[in-house]
Design a protein around this motif. Structure first.
Motif, mmCIF file in Angstrom:
data_model
loop_
_atom_site.group_PDB
_atom_site.id
_atom_site.type_symbol
_atom_site.label_atom_id
_atom_site.label_comp_id
_atom_site.label_asym_id
_atom_site.label_seq_id
_atom_site.Cartn_x
_atom_site.Cartn_y
_atom_site.Cartn_z
ATOM 1 N N ILE A 1 51.527 18.728 21.398
ATOM 2 C CA ILE A 1 52.340 17.560 21.037
ATOM 3 C C ILE A 1 51.448 16.494 20.417
ATOM 4 O O ILE A 1 51.777 15.898 19.388
ATOM 5 C CB ILE A 1 53.038 17.000 22.308
ATOM 6 N N ALA B 1 56.050 22.070 37.671
ATOM 7 C CA ALA B 1 55.214 23.260 37.891
ATOM 8 C C ALA B 1 54.361 23.090 39.140
ATOM 9 O O ALA B 1 54.152 24.045 39.896
ATOM 10 C CB ALA B 1 54.334 23.510 36.671
ATOM 11 N N ILE B 2 53.881 21.875 39.377
ATOM 12 C CA ILE B 2 53.059 21.643 40.572
ATOM 13 C C ILE B 2 53.906 21.816 41.832
ATOM 14 O O ILE B 2 53.497 22.462 42.800
ATOM 15 C CB ILE B 2 52.417 20.242 40.517
ATOM 16 N N ALA C 1 56.936 16.524 28.788
ATOM 17 C CA ALA C 1 55.745 17.270 29.175
ATOM 18 C C ALA C 1 55.328 16.887 30.599
ATOM 19 O O ALA C 1 54.974 17.754 31.406
ATOM 20 C CB ALA C 1 54.610 17.004 28.193
ATOM 21 N N LEU C 2 55.392 15.603 30.909
ATOM 22 C CA LEU C 2 54.989 15.160 32.251
ATOM 23 C C LEU C 2 55.914 15.723 33.320
ATOM 24 O O LEU C 2 55.462 16.188 34.365
ATOM 25 C CB LEU C 2 55.003 13.629 32.316
ATOM 26 N N LEU D 1 51.055 28.744 35.533
ATOM 27 C CA LEU D 1 52.301 28.034 35.240
ATOM 28 C C LEU D 1 52.041 26.541 35.070
ATOM 29 O O LEU D 1 52.623 25.883 34.218
ATOM 30 C CB LEU D 1 53.321 28.263 36.367
ATOM 31 N N MET D 2 51.114 26.026 35.882
ATOM 32 C CA MET D 2 50.795 24.595 35.785
ATOM 33 C C MET D 2 50.118 24.266 34.463
ATOM 34 O O MET D 2 50.049 23.110 34.069
ATOM 35 C CB MET D 2 49.891 24.178 36.947
ATOM 36 N N ASN E 1 54.350 11.773 26.462
ATOM 37 C CA ASN E 1 55.570 12.544 26.301
ATOM 38 C C ASN E 1 56.164 12.839 27.672
ATOM 39 O O ASN E 1 55.592 13.562 28.482
ATOM 40 C CB ASN E 1 55.241 13.829 25.551
ATOM 41 N N HIS F 1 52.793 32.880 51.409
ATOM 42 C CA HIS F 1 51.530 32.917 52.144
ATOM 43 C C HIS F 1 51.519 32.166 53.464
ATOM 44 O O HIS F 1 50.515 32.144 54.143
ATOM 45 C CB HIS F 1 50.386 32.423 51.255
ATOM 46 N N THR G 1 57.694 18.411 33.173
ATOM 47 C CA THR G 1 57.418 19.847 33.293
ATOM 48 C C THR G 1 56.175 20.081 34.141
ATOM 49 O O THR G 1 56.126 20.971 34.988
ATOM 50 C CB THR G 1 57.193 20.459 31.901
ATOM 51 N N PHE G 2 55.164 19.277 33.906
ATOM 52 C CA PHE G 2 53.906 19.396 34.629
ATOM 53 C C PHE G 2 54.146 19.221 36.130
ATOM 54 O O PHE G 2 53.743 20.051 36.942
ATOM 55 C CB PHE G 2 52.931 18.350 34.103
ATOM 56 N N ALA H 1 52.411 22.815 30.721
ATOM 57 C CA ALA H 1 52.654 21.456 30.247
ATOM 58 C C ALA H 1 51.392 20.789 29.671
ATOM 59 O O ALA H 1 51.446 20.205 28.587
ATOM 60 C CB ALA H 1 53.261 20.618 31.372
ATOM 61 N N PHE I 1 56.633 23.566 42.092
ATOM 62 C CA PHE I 1 56.943 24.992 42.205
ATOM 63 C C PHE I 1 55.780 25.750 42.839
ATOM 64 O O PHE I 1 55.962 26.621 43.682
ATOM 65 C CB PHE I 1 57.273 25.584 40.836
ATOM 66 N N ALA I 2 54.562 25.380 42.417
ATOM 67 C CA ALA I 2 53.371 26.058 42.927
ATOM 68 C C ALA I 2 53.317 25.957 44.448
ATOM 69 O O ALA I 2 53.042 26.946 45.134
ATOM 70 C CB ALA I 2 52.119 25.468 42.299
ATOM 71 N N ILE J 1 50.248 30.727 39.895
ATOM 72 C CA ILE J 1 50.798 29.361 39.946
ATOM 73 C C ILE J 1 49.951 28.385 39.113
ATOM 74 O O ILE J 1 50.505 27.480 38.500
ATOM 75 C CB ILE J 1 50.978 28.844 41.408
ATOM 76 N N TYR K 1 48.310 10.690 18.180
ATOM 77 C CA TYR K 1 49.595 10.219 18.693
ATOM 78 C C TYR K 1 49.462 9.425 19.980
ATOM 79 O O TYR K 1 49.897 8.291 20.082
ATOM 80 C CB TYR K 1 50.516 11.428 18.879
ATOM 81 N N THR L 1 48.257 35.066 43.700
ATOM 82 C CA THR L 1 49.185 33.936 43.698
ATOM 83 C C THR L 1 48.542 32.717 43.027
ATOM 84 O O THR L 1 49.174 32.054 42.207
ATOM 85 C CB THR L 1 49.596 33.578 45.144
ATOM 86 N N TYR M 1 56.084 28.133 46.018
ATOM 87 C CA TYR M 1 55.769 29.552 45.860
ATOM 88 C C TYR M 1 54.710 29.973 46.876
ATOM 89 O O TYR M 1 54.817 31.007 47.538
ATOM 90 C CB TYR M 1 55.281 29.804 44.431
ATOM 91 N N TRP M 2 53.685 29.144 46.994
ATOM 92 C CA TRP M 2 52.605 29.449 47.936
ATOM 93 C C TRP M 2 53.154 29.523 49.357
ATOM 94 O O TRP M 2 52.861 30.464 50.108
ATOM 95 C CB TRP M 2 51.501 28.400 47.836
#
Lengths: 704, 173
Positions: free
Chosen positions: A291, B21-22, B14-15, A280-281, B11, B33, B17-18, A284, B24-25, A277, A238, A273, B28-29
């Motif tokens: 996909i 997440a970064i 997906a990007l 979670l990364m 997509n 911390h 979301t990626f 995707a 968010f990381a 984290i 794809y 931690t 969160y840190w």
């Protein structure tokens, strides 16, 4: 063979592919049947048959090792050897190395099966094999690497296709993981102690453990996906850009995720931690792979209806998507608090192992066997039946273990209005989920039934194949430069640079997480004093490891209120700082044992080990009758204590020199206590006493 | 292979979301911390345990007197409850009828800990005698269960069961 136009013609080595395929098929059956036995043992203790080499603690490591390294391993090798030759337009670098790789790997599997059942174990999950086999694995892996990179360097296709990237990442990273996690000092031919201890060992182990999933069960299978799905569907992948992004993201990020197996434990918070984290990364980029696999079929979805191979591959990629969504979900600290140590994790890994790895391998088998034996599949209808029966099996397995895991997790944490545990008896929370264990048996049986249909189908296919088949030839000019290239396209032509970048990517996370823990003392309260195990306790600990107690009992009271209410104060780093290997565990089929020391009398332990149901009526634990007959090896204790001393455990010279005598004295006292309270006489030389000495020391050596 | 000419598309979901997440990381840190106010696992545990302790009613804290407890000896419901608790928890070590086995005989006049009053038994049941292998039951069973099982045990006195273990401790007349 080389003509003046630099054309080269040679046959692919497909014999080795066939060998690996047949090995996959055979070991798969073994791994699944051993798994079924383990499932039965969880449903009813009687399936342990009171035989030491068939108890769950030994069967479970055999099941996991067989499924991962024998079944999935041989499938990977079959796929890599088949696809790499075609993608690189070259026969494998060396037929001899291919054969050494094949037979070496099968030898490792046989040795693993024998030694694991015999109780030779380092006690680290998915890395239980003892040091001589670890060395052999290293050697065979190097043979594989030389063979693969040799082929890579003589390739006649300038650009490496995405599948090859994944194979490179697999080979290099697995080598790093295996070597670092298996650093151990031998005590005897079949016993060694890891150089890592306690929290440090936990971190290294789960760095390895999670990345065995990542680089043994994910990246090579993604490589297979990238080769076989476009092949079978006869369509291009794809998205090229997506494959670049998700490859590098996976390789860089995956390696950090290990500590998500240790949330709320004594592992320092910063590492926990990072584990969460980075997990979670991963969501995707993992879905990027899914996909890319699924959307390769856009416009060809009708093929899934008619082509059994695609059914398996598409279901596999879908299960990959589920597992890689569930993984990050489980890595969230509050979700982990519920799910960790429960069957939810078992559900998760089997979604991956049966759905993703199992169905990918099976799809590849259905595709390759007719191709390599130059014939047609005996029956497509049987393959369809296999698919639906196997698929139902996975769903039943998955659902049963979800229900079991979440039920038990909720029961563990339930408290009454008075702030007391609602289900203080651990066994009560086990009894509640036993029906689910029977559903698991059903799911697993269906999966095996489907697999047996495949065995028949493949047997008939090969039996009906023509005796001789023409060999598939490669005929290609030497790889040539395509002029100036930029960016990633250029990199795909530079195998060495590419490989170095992969290694750097995986080393970054590894070093950042592991390096700070090398000095474990930094994390220990300065005035907390922990006594090393006495020689007898050490002997008992090695029995605990041999019997695989850690597969059902944790020794890690998490920093969670309901763990503390049930088992006592949270475990500290100091308490396990001399533990080689660490025994924090990953599943609680029985209660945590971190503070079981002194909780019950010696006679209680004796009776409980001989028949747990004498004490806890509904217990699922096997009987360990042989511990009453086998003799403790006192003679080796001096050696064991000296190795521990060498590794930095503060034993004095006196203890090291007299370890056997000290152990015998301690054993005598315990045996006398058992006899005085009405137990049998003269147990002092028996293993049961050493084990009791160890159990009574848990949580009692200081460091709280 | 057809894959020589792949699409260049990516997509977008997906990007996004990626990158989310970064981001968010990092948040969160920082929260946990770099002094962002997030509790460490140790602090979280401490506050959770304090909340549980605060929610416990008085009956969990051992406020009864011997007078209240003695009333249980004539309370059939309490004794039935006590018997059930005994069968489930105590019989494995003290025998089905209190005759003693791994643990001491509970039916004679000899007591190792305390003077054989219900309150003494409550104390032993609640906190255990860990050195001797008697667990502390206060996290396992409720305050009222501890009271009724203790009353039940005292009610066994003088029952002379078969296979009784030899007397241990001091005689209480």
């Amino acid at each position: 063979m080389t003509g003046k136009d630099n054309f080269l013609q040679e046959a692919y080595d497909d014999d080795v592919v066939k060998m690996f395929l047949l090995a996959t098929i055979g070991w798969g059956l073994v791994a699944f049947i051993v798994g079924l036995l383990a499932a039965l043992q969880m449903a009813h203790w009687g399936f342990n048959f009171n035989l030491e080499w068939l108890t769950f603690g030994r069967v479970r490591p055999l099941h996991t090792n067989a499924a991962i390294f024998a079944f999935a391993g041989n499938a990977i090798f079959a796929g890599v050897y088949h696809s790499s030759q075609r993608l690189l337009k070259a026969r494998m670098f060396s037929d001899l190395l291919s054969r050494i790789h094949f037979w070496g790997w099968q030898l490792i599997i046989v040795l693993a099966a024998v030694t694991l059942l015999a109780g030779y174990s380092i006690g680290k999950e998915y890395a239980e094999l003892e040091w001589p086999i670890d060395l052999l694995i290293t050697l065979v892996w190097v043979v594989f690497a030389v063979n693969f990179f040799g082929t890579l360097f003589k390739r006649r296709e300038r650009h490496m296709y995405v599948a090859i990237w994944f194979y490179i990442a697999t080979i290099l990273t697995v080598a790093v993981l295996h070597i670092v996690n298996s650093l151990e000092i031998p005590v005897s031919l079949f016993k060694s102690y890891p150089v890592w201890a306690g929290m440090q060992d936990a971190l290294v182990q789960w760095w390895y453990g999670h990345n065995a999933v990542a680089f043994f069960l994910t990246t090579p299978f993604l490589g297979l996906m990238y080769y076989y799905i476009p092949k079978v569907a006869n369509r291009p992948v794809y998205s090229y850009r997506l494959s670049i992004i998700h490859f590098w993201a996976l390789v860089f990020i995956y390696i950090w995720a290990g500590p998500h197996h240790l949330l709320y434990t004594a592992l320092p918070d910063w590492a926990q931690t990072l584990g969460m984290i980075f997990s979670l990364m991963l969501w995707a980029p993992s879905w990027g792979g899914m996909i890319n696999g699924l959307l390769t079929l856009r416009g060809s979805w009708h093929l899934v209806r008619t082509e059994p191979v695609l059914k398996f591959l598409v279901a596999a990629v879908t299960f990959y998507g589920m597992s890689t969504f569930e993984g990050p979900l489980l890595s969230i600290k509050s979700v982990s608090a519920l799910a960790h140590y429960t069957d939810w994790i078992i559900a998760h890994v089997h979604g991956g192992a049966l759905g993703w790895n199992g169905f990918m391998a099976v799809g590849m088998i259905y595709y390759l066997v007719p191709k390599l034996w130059n014939t047609n599949l005996y029956s497509r209808r049987m393959a369809d039946w296999h698919f639906w029966i196997g698929f139902s099996g996975i769903i039943i397995y998955y659902a049963a273990m979800w229900a079991a895991g979440i039920t038990q997790g909720l029961m563990w944490r339930a408290v009454t209005a008075e702030g007391q545990l609602m289900y203080p008896d651990f066994v009560e929370t086990v009894m509640r989920i036993v029906p689910m264990y029977w559903f698991r048996v059903l799911g697993g049986s269906l999966f095996i039934a489907g697999y047996v249909i495949m065995l028949v189908n493949i047997y008939k296919t090969i039996k009906g194949a023509p005796a001789t088949a023409p060999k598939e030839m490669v005929r290609a000019p030497a790889a040539q430069s395509h002029g100036v290239e930029k960016g990633h396209r250029k990199l795909e032509g530079l195998a060495t640079v590419f490989s170095v970048l992969v290694v750097i990517s995986v080393l970054v996370g590894s070093i950042i997480e592991i390096y700070p823990t090398l000095n474990i003392h930094k994390y220990v309260e300065p005035n907390s004093v922990v006594q090393p195990y006495t020689p007898l306790q050490l002997a008992g600990r090695d029995i605990y490891i041999r019997e695989g107690c850690y597969v059902c009992h944790s020794q890690m009271i998490r920093k969670i209120s309901w763990d503390v209410q049930r088992f006592g104060p949270a475990s500290t780093i100091a308490e396990s700082m001399y533990d080689r290997p660490f025994q924090w565990g990953s599943k609680r089929t029985g209660p945590d044992l971190a503070r079981v020391g002194s909780k019950y009398p010696n006679l209680w332990h004796y009776r409980h080990m001989m028949n747990p149901r004498d004490i806890v009526q509904k217990s699922l634990m096997p009987n360990y009758g042989w511990l009453e007959h086998k003799k403790t090896d006192f003679a080796i204790l001096r050696k064991k204590v000296s190795v521990m001393k060498m590794l930095g455990v503060p034993y004095d010279q006196e203890t090291a020199a007299n370890a056997d005598r000290l152990a015998e004295e301690e054993a005598k006292a315990i045996a006398e206590d058992i006899a005085a309270n009405g137990g049998p006489q003269n147990l002092q030389s028996k293993e049961i006493v050493a084990l009791i000495a160890y159990l009574q020391s848990l949580g009692k050596r200081g460091g709280e | 292979m057809k894959s020589k000419h792949p699409s260049l598309g990516t997509n977008t979901t997906a990007l996004v979301t990626f990158f989310a997440a970064i981001i968010f990381a990092f948040i969160y840190w920082i929260h946990f911390h770099t002094g962002g106010g997030g509790l460490s696992t140790t602090e979280e545990l401490k506050s959770d345990l304090a909340a549980i302790e605060a929610s416990k009613p008085a009956s969990q804290k051992g406020a009864e007197t011997e007078v209240d407890l003695n009333a249980l000896l004539s309370d059939a419901n309490a004794l039935n409850q006590g018997q059930a608790v005994y069968a489930a928890r105590c019989a494995a070590c003290h025998g089905q009828n209190g005759e003693g086995q791994i643990g001491p005989n509970l039916t004679d006049n000899f007591w190792i800990h305390g003077g054989g009053q219900i309150a003494d038994v409550v104390q032993v049941v609640r906190t255990g005698v860990t050195a001797k292998g008697m667990p502390a039951w206060d996290t396992m069973i409720s305050g009222s269960e501890i009271n009724s099982v203790s009353a039940y045990i005292v009610s066994l006195k003088g029952s002379n069961p078969a296979n009784a273990k030899a007397a241990e401790g001091t005689e209480v007349k």
